[in-house]
Enzyme design. Structure first.
Site, PDB file in Angstrom:
ATOM      1  N   LYS A  81       0.825  -1.215   0.000  1.00 51.02           N
ATOM      2  CA  LYS A  81       0.000   0.000   0.000  1.00 51.02           C
ATOM      3  C   LYS A  81       0.858   1.264   0.000  1.00 51.02           C
ATOM      4  CE  LYS A  81      -4.190   1.776   2.084  1.00 51.02           C
ATOM      5  NZ  LYS A  81      -4.699   2.093   0.765  1.00 51.02           N
ATOM      6  N   GLY A 131       6.707   0.682   5.550  1.00 52.00           N
ATOM      7  CA  GLY A 131       7.576  -0.223   4.792  1.00 52.00           C
ATOM      8  C   GLY A 131       7.555   0.062   3.307  1.00 52.00           C
ATOM      9  N   CYS A 132       6.382   0.372   2.777  1.00 53.04           N
ATOM     10  CA  CYS A 132       6.253   0.627   1.342  1.00 53.04           C
ATOM     11  C   CYS A 132       6.914   1.949   0.951  1.00 53.04           C
ATOM     12  CB  CYS A 132       4.788   0.608   0.938  1.00 53.04           C
ATOM     13  SG  CYS A 132       4.037  -1.016   1.191  1.00 53.04           S
ATOM     14  N   THR A 133       6.831   2.926   1.828  1.00 51.60           N
ATOM     15  CA  THR A 133       7.493   4.206   1.569  1.00 51.60           C
ATOM     16  C   THR A 133       9.008   4.022   1.603  1.00 51.60           C
ATOM     17  OG1 THR A 133       5.631   5.452   2.465  1.00 51.60           O
ATOM     18  CG2 THR A 133       7.760   6.583   2.367  1.00 51.60           C
ATOM     19  N   ALA A 156       9.996   2.205  -1.671  1.00 50.20           N
ATOM     20  CA  ALA A 156       9.917   3.085  -2.841  1.00 50.20           C
ATOM     21  C   ALA A 156      11.028   4.124  -2.830  1.00 50.20           C
ATOM     22  CB  ALA A 156       8.549   3.763  -2.894  1.00 50.20           C
TER      23      ALA A 156
END
Length: 151
Positions: free
Chosen positions: A38, A43-45, A48
């Site tokens: 998401k 974690g996704c930030t 990315a």
């Protein structure tokens, strides 16, 4: 799940700019295709932004980075602008491509999984890394694999 040595399934999805991305259009270049849970989660930030910070290394290795989640184009646009991401994020809102790539769910099926595929310039899967918690490991491990592929 798909296996190393198999052809990467072709697909098309909308990008952050509203155009249509087709995997087959990247033939002749290596592709780092990463599925993440998401936009704008910790974690996704981190993942990315790590890809962003090392994006030129990937370009030098002849690879394009592409992120996929079930978030909308609008969510991807905000996430891309907020973190100045130089690569495409694709909106797989109904999970069709996630299913096509057999990306498993994590945390007892509660969260979409985090899986990265390295696809060579001929469209063959060369590496698969599956780890929900090792967000930055996805970046370092894929660079190692790319260094071993012919340019």
């Amino acid at each position: 799940m798909l296996q190393v040595g198999q052809p990467a399934p072709d697909f098309s999805l909308k990008t952050t700019t509203g155009t249509t991305f087709r995997l087959r259009d990247l033939r002749g270049r290596h592709v780092v295709l990463y599925f993440y849970p998401k936009d704008d989660t910790p974690g996704c930030t981190t993942q990315a932004c790590t890809f962003r910070d090392q994006y030129e290394d990937f370009k030098d290795l002849g690879a394009e980075v592409v992120g996929v989640s079930s978030d909308s184009e609008k969510s991807h646009q905000k996430f891309t602008a907020k973190h100045n991401l130089p690569f495409e994020l694709l909106a797989d809102e109904n999970g069709t491509v996630r299913k096509l790539y057999e990306v498993p769910r994590a945390m007892l099926g509660l969260l979409p999984g985090r899986v990265t595929f390295v696809i060579d310039k001929d469209g063959v899967i060369q590496y698969i890394f599956n780890s929900l918690t090792g967000a930055t490991d996805h970046v370092s491990k894929t660079k190692e694999v790319l260094r071993g592929l012919p340019a």
